[in-house]
Design a protein around this motif. Structure first.
Motif, PDB file in Angstrom:
ATOM      1  N   PRO A  56     -40.872  81.084  -2.491  1.00 57.12           N
ATOM      2  CA  PRO A  56     -41.130  79.680  -3.150  1.00 57.12           C
ATOM      3  C   PRO A  56     -40.634  79.845  -4.480  1.00 57.12           C
ATOM      4  O   PRO A  56     -40.216  78.696  -4.988  1.00 57.12           O
ATOM      5  N   ASP A  57     -40.803  80.712  -5.323  1.00 54.99           N
ATOM      6  CA  ASP A  57     -40.629  80.681  -6.744  1.00 54.99           C
ATOM      7  C   ASP A  57     -39.625  81.329  -7.294  1.00 54.99           C
ATOM      8  O   ASP A  57     -39.137  80.975  -8.420  1.00 54.99           O
ATOM      9  N   GLU A  79     -36.053  67.420  -9.569  1.00 60.89           N
ATOM     10  CA  GLU A  79     -37.296  66.664  -9.284  1.00 60.89           C
ATOM     11  C   GLU A  79     -38.296  67.696  -8.394  1.00 60.89           C
ATOM     12  O   GLU A  79     -39.459  67.585  -8.396  1.00 60.89           O
ATOM     13  N   GLN A  80     -37.549  68.241  -7.697  1.00 63.27           N
ATOM     14  CA  GLN A  80     -38.455  69.335  -6.758  1.00 63.27           C
ATOM     15  C   GLN A  80     -39.013  70.579  -7.733  1.00 63.27           C
ATOM     16  O   GLN A  80     -40.066  71.172  -7.287  1.00 63.27           O
ATOM     17  N   TYR A  81     -38.199  71.224  -8.742  1.00 61.42           N
ATOM     18  CA  TYR A  81     -38.810  72.307  -9.650  1.00 61.42           C
ATOM     19  C   TYR A  81     -38.927  71.898 -10.895  1.00 61.42           C
ATOM     20  O   TYR A  81     -37.937  71.491 -11.394  1.00 61.42           O
ATOM     21  N   GLU A  82     -39.998  72.205 -11.381  1.00 56.86           N
ATOM     22  CA  GLU A  82     -40.130  72.053 -12.746  1.00 56.86           C
ATOM     23  C   GLU A  82     -39.563  72.771 -13.823  1.00 56.86           C
ATOM     24  O   GLU A  82     -39.041  72.634 -14.907  1.00 56.86           O
ATOM     25  N   VAL A  83     -39.289  74.240 -13.413  1.00 54.93           N
ATOM     26  CA  VAL A  83     -39.032  75.057 -14.307  1.00 54.93           C
ATOM     27  C   VAL A  83     -37.326  75.391 -13.802  1.00 54.93           C
ATOM     28  O   VAL A  83     -37.064  75.401 -13.014  1.00 54.93           O
TER      29      VAL A  83
ATOM     30  N   ARG B 147     -47.365  75.076  -6.150  1.00 55.56           N
ATOM     31  CA  ARG B 147     -46.634  73.952  -5.827  1.00 55.56           C
ATOM     32  C   ARG B 147     -46.798  73.520  -4.513  1.00 55.56           C
ATOM     33  O   ARG B 147     -46.603  72.355  -3.894  1.00 55.56           O
ATOM     34  N   LYS B 148     -47.162  74.772  -3.511  1.00 55.00           N
ATOM     35  CA  LYS B 148     -47.373  74.221  -2.070  1.00 55.00           C
ATOM     36  C   LYS B 148     -48.622  75.048  -1.853  1.00 55.00           C
ATOM     37  O   LYS B 148     -49.350  75.867  -2.414  1.00 55.00           O
TER      38      LYS B 148
END
Lengths: 270, 294
Positions: A56-57, A79-83, B147-148
């Motif tokens: 995920p990361d 939108e989905q990832y801040e980093v 996040r999840k």
């Protein structure tokens, strides 16, 4: 009770007794159990870290970013990832640099990544440890040593709290302050320990010994608790539901060790 | 017989016999909860209903007998009092421990007619690697850190998952509970979160870790803690679990496991104290016989 549960029960008993067999002496059954345990633990850890951290990361954000670059359907990276993907690529590069340690030519790359980790952790811990350990504990040692109006050494009726198991009291406050001072004196080697310093130092040793004694008692408590956990598991699986797994595997292991002993004796005589 | 040269395997055998025997004894010892355990209980009990309780599973199955009873009882206690429970794990195997503890707590609550709802009353955010870095990041933003959830769902700003409504960072957590067996664990939570963000914190720890926590308790950094099997037995007593332990056959899953295990625990402690006294007397007598210093 399903056949699978019975099988798991037998595995529990076998590996528990196999590990305990080390208490008798080092042996192949113990070695087998040790290797299986370590392999399973590492394998499990790798899968969990990949599924819950790397995928995920790192993996999915980079895959999504590449799709986004090529006009794919997931053009919503921001939108989905801040980093930003750039930072994730830096993390990936640092991870790869650690693996460079395995090569002769580029092993110096790993030092950069390690330096980054050490630096980050040092900075992170400096503030936290100073606040939680140094400042808070010094503050907790600055205790009132004489009952005065408004301090906790006087109870609601104005009487002196001489001794109390719960909360502050005159005796505990003096004990804490003198104990801390005596232990510090014990470790203060710039002045020779003689005269009053010798007495304070000896009091410091006594405080330390009492502390170590209580730690030892608690450690025994912890180890016995773990033993109880294993014994409870063995007792549970000694019933007919598990086809007497504990008795059968236990008897098999004892037979094995007796056989080995007899064989060694016979071989020694021969 | 010379005790100095006694084969230590006889001691191991003696401890094994006492443990097996102690667990078969059909009674419980009187359990008087200690001050730190009562404070732990009160920290949860005195929270207003609907408070957000974050429970971090920072342990592995190796310490299951000590920590699982306190872990599952904490979840049970929080959900029974109507709090919202957010589970996390900073140890990879902590995810499984959370699942076990959660399953036990939900079954226990169901037997009492209480049915907490997933996503509304509780949620499992799963495991995150990084230890102190994760804690520090949670101090500034929990949505960025997790996040999840454990099931891979995006949970933030999701109307179907109201349990996380209003949760942005650690300052929004009403009580942090760590069930801790080492590092990352209670020491790191205290350094990275409790002091920096002033979060009310309690801990359930192994007996090995308990002595050092008294200093944090006296400095009020910790509101309370449960230390080892004794702490778990205290908590069972405070929650009334000792009244329900009529199950036949001892299992780690019975509600009063810690109280029943304390019989064997105490028996072994008495035996060890006796052994220490005997070998010391033997040592002194032998030294005198040899003409040494007594």
């Amino acid at each position: 009770m399903t056949l699978y549960e019975v099988f798991l029960g037998w595995m529990v008993v076998f590996f528990t007794l196999a590990i305990f067999s080390f208490l008798y002496k080092d042996n192949p059954i113990y070695k087998f159990a040790e290797h299986v345990y370590l392999g399973a633990a590492v394998g499990y850890g790798v899968v969990i870290v990949y599924a819950q951290v790397l995928e995920p990361d790192l993996v999915m954000p980079i895959v999504d970013f590449l799709r986004h670059l090529w006009g794919g359907p997931t053009a919503v990276y921001g939108e989905q990832y801040e980093v930003s993907p750039g930072w994730r690529l830096v993390a990936l590069a640092l991870s790869i640099m650690i693996w460079a340690r395995l090569t002769k030519r580029f092993n110096w790359w790993s030092r950069w990544a390690l330096a980054m980790i050490v630096g980050a952790y040092a900075a992170l811990r400096l503030v936290g440890d100073a606040q939680a350990y140094l400042v808070a504990k010094i503050n907790a040692t600055l205790l009132p040593l004489w009952p005065m109006p408004g301090n906790p050494l006087l109870d609601a009726d104005g009487g002196i709290r001489w001794v109390s198991v719960e909360g502050p009291s005159l005796l505990t406050n003096w004990l804490i302050v003198l104990g801390v001072a005596a232990v510090l004196i014990h470790f203060f080697f710039s002045v020779e320990h003689k005269g009053p310093m010798k007495g304070a130092s000896r009091f410091g040793i006594m405080i330390l010994m009492i502390t170590f004694g209580s730690s030892f008692g608690y450690t025994v408590l912890a180890r016995v608790s773990l033993l109880i956990g294993r014994v409870v598991d063995l007792q549970e699986r000694a019933t007919g539901d598990y086809f007497y797994a504990t008795y059968i595997i236990g008897a098999a292991m004892i037979t094995y060790f007796v056989g080995v002993k007899l064989y060694e004796r016979a071989a020694g005589k021969a | 017989m010379n005790l100095e040269s006694l084969d230590r395997r006889w001691v191991f055998l003696g401890v094994a016999v006492l443990t097996f025997g102690g667990l078969l004894l059909p009674f419980r010892l009187p359990q008087v909860p200690g001050e730190t355990s009562i404070s732990y209980y009160n920290a949860l009990q005195n929270l207003p209903p609907g408070s957000l309780v974050m429970i971090s599973a920072d342990y592995s199955p190796s310490t299951r007998p000590e920590l699982e009873p306190m872990h599952r009882l904490t979840i049970y206690h929080a959900l029974k009092n109507g709090h919202r429970v957010i589970n996390i794990a900073l140890w990879d195997v902590g995810v499984n421990q959370t699942a076990l503890a959660m399953g036990w707590a939900l079954a226990q609550l169901a037997s009492e007619g209480v049915h907490p709802r997933k996503d509304v009353d509780y949620l499992n955010l799963g495991f995150k690697a990084g230890g102190e870095v994760v804690m520090s990041q949670m101090g500034s933003s929990i949505p960025t850190t997790f996040r999840k959830d454990q099931e891979g769902r995006y949970i933030w700003e999701n109307a179907e998952i109201p349990v996380v409504a209003g949760l942005h960072d650690m300052k929004d957590v009403d009580l942090l509970v760590t069930i801790s067996a080492g590092s990352p664990g209670i020491n790191q939570w205290l350094a990275q979160v409790q002091k920096r963000y002033n979060v009310a914190t309690v801990a359930g720890v192994t007996a090995v870790m308990a002595p050092e926590l008294y200093t944090f308790y006296h400095s009020r950094q910790l509101l309370g803690f449960l230390g080892g099997l004794v702490g778990a037995a205290d908590y069972e007593k405070l929650l009334g679990m000792t009244e329900r332990g009529d199950a036949v056959g001892l299992s780690i899953l019975v509600p009063d496991f810690a109280n029943r295990a304390m019989v064997a625990q105490s028996l072994i402690h008495y035996a060890l104290v006796l052994v220490i006294i005997i070998v010391n007397v033997d040592f002194i007598l032998r030294r005198r016989a040899r003409g040494g210093r007594s």
